[in-house]
Design an enzyme around this catalytic site. Sequence first.
Site, short mmCIF file in Angstrom:
data_model
loop_
_atom_site.label_atom_id
_atom_site.label_comp_id
_atom_site.label_asym_id
_atom_site.label_seq_id
_atom_site.Cartn_x
_atom_site.Cartn_y
_atom_site.Cartn_z
N ASP A 28 -5.42 -3.19 -3.12
CA ASP A 28 -4.51 -2.81 -2.03
C ASP A 28 -3.84 -4.01 -1.35
O ASP A 28 -4.51 -4.92 -0.87
CB ASP A 28 -5.34 -2.03 -0.99
CG ASP A 28 -4.49 -1.30 0.03
OD1 ASP A 28 -3.35 -1.72 0.28
OD2 ASP A 28 -4.99 -0.31 0.57
N SER B 247 0.83 -1.20 0.00
CA SER B 247 0.00 0.00 0.00
C SER B 247 0.87 1.26 0.00
O SER B 247 1.77 1.38 -0.83
CB SER B 247 -0.96 -0.05 1.19
OG SER B 247 -2.04 0.85 1.01
#
Length: 323
Positions: A163, A39
């Site tokens: 993500d 991320s």
Amino acid sequence: MEKTAFVFAGGGSLGAIEAGMLRELVAWGIRPDMVIGASAGAINGAYYACNPHAAGTARLETLWRGLRRAEVMPWSWRSLFGMLRGQRAHLVESAALQRLLSRHFGDMAMERAELPLYVVATDMQTGAEVVLSSGSLVQAVLASAAIPGVFPPVMLGGRTLIDGGVANNTPISTAIGLGATRVVVLPAGFACARRREPRGPIDHAFNALSLLVARQLVQDLERWADHAHIAVVPPLCPLDVSPYDYTQCGTLIDRAAAATRAWLNADGLSSRHIPGALHPHSHDEASPSCDFDPSQAPHIHNPDASRDPHQPQAGHTHASSRQ
């Protein structure tokens, strides 16, 4: 032969904290054999892997200090209402973030990074962790940072990716699977339980997610403690900043750098203990903070000592309890 990994956790705008930590680690002289990020941590990890020196960390710090939300997620009320009415599955397009990444990485391939780089994403169909180490660096980081509901997923290699924090927000297990014998973890930060009442539904969601991520990190640290020497750079605490607030990045960098410097001077890299800030705790007037302070944490764990390395280190002044 020792093999060191830097592991960068996710955390949105709180990724600025990792820039402060990284500055002090590099100044200390430690250089990893590999870099793993998820991320927002994938952005920091990628930048560092391509620029593993003091000048590179200075440029990363400058990037974070000047960053504004519109350069990452330029949402509007129109886009929010469109999503709520079911007209789109995400809040914003990833074009702004892609432009930001392209400005710094161009069309660079991951294989060209100066240090071996691994970016963690999540397969949207299966939830499985996907570790990217080749191909477009920009696309890999875009995939790793594609927060569900905020950014659209990224198609790579026939997979629909989102993500990396969904599958593995702090990819310690990935580092160990890649052969790391020493892992230095750079966490973005976590909410204190009951530090203050959340101010709305989004605040409630962020607080709950933060506590979940912290608990998962503790479990991972306990699970992998016997597989590698894992040192966790102490996270900032208390931390009353939203992961979508980019106005506090400079303050977070300065605070993280100061705490990391103190931790390093107190032989923190030799420590195996789990920072007390990761455990459920609260603050009061007598203990307003648990940012690393050597006067509050004088007993750095010695791996050869008999004390349980999974217990919080002595000297923390906040109340802590295990669940």
